[in-house]
Design a protein around this motif. Structure first.
Motif, PDB file in Angstrom:
ATOM      1  N   SER A 226       0.843  -1.194   0.000  1.00  0.00           N
ATOM      2  CA  SER A 226       0.000   0.000   0.000  1.00  0.00           C
ATOM      3  C   SER A 226       0.877   1.243   0.000  1.00  0.00           C
ATOM      4  CB  SER A 226      -0.903   0.011   1.240  1.00  0.00           C
ATOM      5  OG  SER A 226      -0.115   0.181   2.416  1.00  0.00           O
ATOM      6  N   HIS A 227       0.274   2.382  -0.351  1.00  0.00           N
ATOM      7  CA  HIS A 227       1.043   3.629  -0.368  1.00  0.00           C
ATOM      8  C   HIS A 227       1.521   3.994   1.034  1.00  0.00           C
ATOM      9  CE1 HIS A 227       0.168   4.157  -4.531  1.00  0.00           C
ATOM     10  NE2 HIS A 227      -1.131   4.219  -4.337  1.00  0.00           N
ATOM     11  N   LYS A 228       0.739   3.649   2.032  1.00  0.00           N
ATOM     12  CA  LYS A 228       1.138   3.919   3.410  1.00  0.00           C
ATOM     13  C   LYS A 228       2.395   3.128   3.769  1.00  0.00           C
ATOM     14  CE  LYS A 228      -0.593   3.762   8.174  1.00  0.00           C
ATOM     15  NZ  LYS A 228      -1.754   3.427   9.042  1.00  0.00           N
ATOM     16  N   THR A 229       2.434   1.860   3.370  1.00  0.00           N
ATOM     17  CA  THR A 229       3.606   1.023   3.638  1.00  0.00           C
ATOM     18  C   THR A 229       4.809   1.510   2.846  1.00  0.00           C
ATOM     19  OG1 THR A 229       2.177  -0.882   4.064  1.00  0.00           O
ATOM     20  CG2 THR A 229       4.502  -1.332   3.605  1.00  0.00           C
ATOM     21  N   ILE A 230       4.585   1.921   1.613  1.00  0.00           N
ATOM     22  CA  ILE A 230       5.680   2.440   0.787  1.00  0.00           C
ATOM     23  C   ILE A 230       6.277   3.690   1.420  1.00  0.00           C
ATOM     24  CG2 ILE A 230       6.214   3.532  -1.432  1.00  0.00           C
ATOM     25  CD1 ILE A 230       4.156   1.615  -2.700  1.00  0.00           C
ATOM     26  N   ASN A 231       5.428   4.592   1.873  1.00  0.00           N
ATOM     27  CA  ASN A 231       5.916   5.811   2.522  1.00  0.00           C
ATOM     28  C   ASN A 231       6.691   5.489   3.790  1.00  0.00           C
ATOM     29  OD1 ASN A 231       4.821   7.469   0.557  1.00  0.00           O
ATOM     30  ND2 ASN A 231       2.909   7.785   1.662  1.00  0.00           N
ATOM     31  N   LYS A 232       6.248   4.463   4.503  1.00  0.00           N
ATOM     32  CA  LYS A 232       6.961   4.048   5.707  1.00  0.00           C
ATOM     33  C   LYS A 232       8.355   3.553   5.353  1.00  0.00           C
ATOM     34  CE  LYS A 232       6.608   0.864   9.628  1.00  0.00           C
ATOM     35  NZ  LYS A 232       5.777  -0.210  10.254  1.00  0.00           N
ATOM     36  N   ASN A 233       8.462   2.755   4.286  1.00  0.00           N
ATOM     37  CA  ASN A 233       9.767   2.266   3.828  1.00  0.00           C
ATOM     38  C   ASN A 233      10.690   3.427   3.489  1.00  0.00           C
ATOM     39  OD1 ASN A 233      10.143  -0.930   3.020  1.00  0.00           O
ATOM     40  ND2 ASN A 233       8.005  -0.341   3.215  1.00  0.00           N
ATOM     41  N   VAL A 234      10.179   4.388   2.749  1.00  0.00           N
ATOM     42  CA  VAL A 234      10.996   5.529   2.316  1.00  0.00           C
ATOM     43  C   VAL A 234      11.429   6.363   3.517  1.00  0.00           C
ATOM     44  CG1 VAL A 234      10.950   7.692   1.026  1.00  0.00           C
ATOM     45  CG2 VAL A 234      10.001   5.617   0.006  1.00  0.00           C
ATOM     46  N   THR A 235      10.531   6.560   4.479  1.00  0.00           N
ATOM     47  CA  THR A 235      10.874   7.339   5.671  1.00  0.00           C
ATOM     48  C   THR A 235      12.004   6.678   6.453  1.00  0.00           C
ATOM     49  OG1 THR A 235       8.619   8.209   5.859  1.00  0.00           O
ATOM     50  CG2 THR A 235       9.985   8.270   7.840  1.00  0.00           C
ATOM     51  N   LEU A 236      11.947   5.358   6.601  1.00  0.00           N
ATOM     52  CA  LEU A 236      12.998   4.641   7.319  1.00  0.00           C
ATOM     53  C   LEU A 236      14.337   4.745   6.592  1.00  0.00           C
ATOM     54  CD1 LEU A 236      11.007   1.421   8.311  1.00  0.00           C
ATOM     55  CD2 LEU A 236      11.814   3.208   9.867  1.00  0.00           C
TER      56      LEU A 236
END
Length: 469
Positions: A226-236
């Motif tokens: 999901s886009h939420k999970t993708i954003n979490k990956n990028v933030t980390l």
């Protein structure tokens, strides 16, 4: 080994032809050979003088002719390099050695790089893997830093009590970061553990976010991340890259690639199923297919009637549980709010007390579930439940129901039972930490929470969730 040079060292140009040579002022004076002493030779015997090498090597060449001075210079350079290579077989070419070389080469006149290049080629002839040598040289020459090494160092420097004062990151966050790094290395085709931080350019970072991650599927995400999970990956990943730039681990001219221009807001996938609560008949079918007293049956039953996270239950120790099974203390969990007292409904206490008596020699309430010490998680439970759910309820429940859905089902039922939101948050661990824990000492708050938990139990009974309990 490939004939491609492992360093950027080229032959000296004519403009640099006088390097290592000094021609003192005044007529009749001979050329002098001079160079910075390789670090590994400092303090060792100088065969020309019999004294230990210092920080600089100087030797008169006894000639005023430039051509002859050049010839003698090359001879002496070769001798120095042979001396430096005398213990080359002891080189391990590990990351710590590469970092030391990078520091030494920062203000090098070229002589140390020549020695390093000779060491690397000698190692290649001895059979040291080319991928290891190339990775070593990238670090030594300040051109790259391996991602696999950087993530270990980053996590270490953000551990509790770190001397740099960095804010610690939790175990779950560390695991999420390693998962993000795993995705990134697959994207970079890093099969040899040699991809460096600097290999991630802004263009690659954008492709990784917009093209690669959305297409990564798994049993938990059959339609892609999901886009939420993708954003979490990028933030980390951005946090780690920012750290590397700040610490000077990356090339001096390199900047974090994880900064993107403002873009159009992204909507959730229209074809992605959303997580739902369990329906009463679904819970009844699951309970009917498991037996009370087994690790599977007890885990599901306690998860439903307490609203606890599965890892909180499966990792629990007997010392945390009241002797009569009326409640237990959760010491830590996914968030800072996880530490709390958990009241157990009277109808479920016999099951919990039986657990305490079932394995008298074990410290844990659920010793049958293997616990991964590094994370405190019970991965086997989630893997088992996925197979079990599909067998009992069908594969069409993929994406809609998960083991964690028991927790959300409890919260929904609690609201239907008209439980005050403050009690729901307190029991489930969703609230902020209290300013004082004195309410527990008086016993009043525990009693109030117990009353709320009993009301949730009664509501579950009336809705049909406990027909097979």
């Amino acid at each position: 080994m490939s004939s491609k040079p492992l360093s950027t060292m080229d032959h000296k140009s004519k403009a640099e032809d006088m390097q290592y040579l000094i021609q003192p002022r005044g007529s009749g004076k001979s050329f002098v050979f001079r160079m910075v002493t390789p670090t590994e030779l400092i303090g060792t015997p100088n065969p020309w003088t019999g004294k230990p090498f210092g920080k600089e090597i100087r030797r008169g060449l006894g000639t005023r002719r430039l051509s002859e001075a050049r010839h003698l210079r090359d001879i002496y350079l070769g001798e120095v390099r042979k001396l430096a290579l005398g213990d080359a077989g002891k080189e391990t070419f590990e990351l710590k050695d590469a970092q030391e070389w990078r520091d030494m080469l920062a203000n090098d006149d070229g002589s140390r790089e020549m020695v390093l290049n000779d060491k690397v080629h000698a190692a290649a002839e001895r059979g040291v893997p080319e991928t290891k040598l190339r990775s070593f040289m990238r670090v030594a020459l300040g051109k790259g830093y391996p991602i696999s090494k950087a993530v270990d160092q980053y996590i270490d420097e953000r551990s509790p009590g770190n001397r740099r004062g960095f804010k610690p990151i939790s175990k779950p966050t560390q695991n999420d970061l390693r998962s993000s790094i795993k995705h990134l290395r697959v994207f970079l085709n890093d099969n040899g553990d040699i991809a460096c931080l600097e290999d991630v350019t802004p263009t690659r970072a954008k492709r990784f976010r917009d093209e690669f991650l959305p297409n990564q599927t798994s049993p938990r995400s059959p339609h892609g991340l999901s886009h939420k999970t993708i954003n979490k990956n990028v933030t980390l990943l951005k946090g780690m890259w920012d750290w590397a730039v700040e610490r000077g681990i990356t090339n001096g001219k390199y900047r974090s690639p994880w900064v993107f221009a403002n873009s159009v807001p992204r909507a959730a996938r229209s074809d992605a199923p959303s997580r739902e609560d369990f329906k009463p008949d679904e819970v009844s079918r699951l309970f009917a297919a498991t037996t009370s007293g087994t690790r599977e049956g007890d885990l599901l039953r306690i998860a439903l009637v307490t609203g606890c996270r599965v890892d909180e239950i499966a990792s629990m120790r007997k010392a945390q549980v009241e002797a009569d099974g009326s409640g237990f203390i959760i010491m830590e969990g996914k968030t800072a709010n996880a530490r709390r007292y958990m009241p157990v409904p009277e109808g479920a206490r016999a099951l919990l007390k039986a657990r305490l008596d079932q394995h008298p020699a074990d410290e844990r309430v659920f010793p049958e579930w293997p616990l991964r010490a590094s994370t405190g998680k019970v991965y086997a439970a989630s893997q088992w439940f996925t197979r079990f759910r599909r067998e009992v309820l069908g594969e069409e429940t993929d994406g809609r129901l998960a083991l964690h859905s028991f927790r959300h089902t409890w919260r929904t039922v609690a609201r239907q039972a008209r439980i005050p939101e403050s009690d729901v948050d307190e029991i489930g661990g969703w609230s902020k930490p209290k300013n004082s824990s004195s309410v527990y000492d008086h016993g009043l708050q525990r009693g109030q929470l117990q009353e709320s938990q009993e009301l949730v139990w009664e509501q579950m009974q009336s809705l049909g969730y406990l027909s097979e309990y």
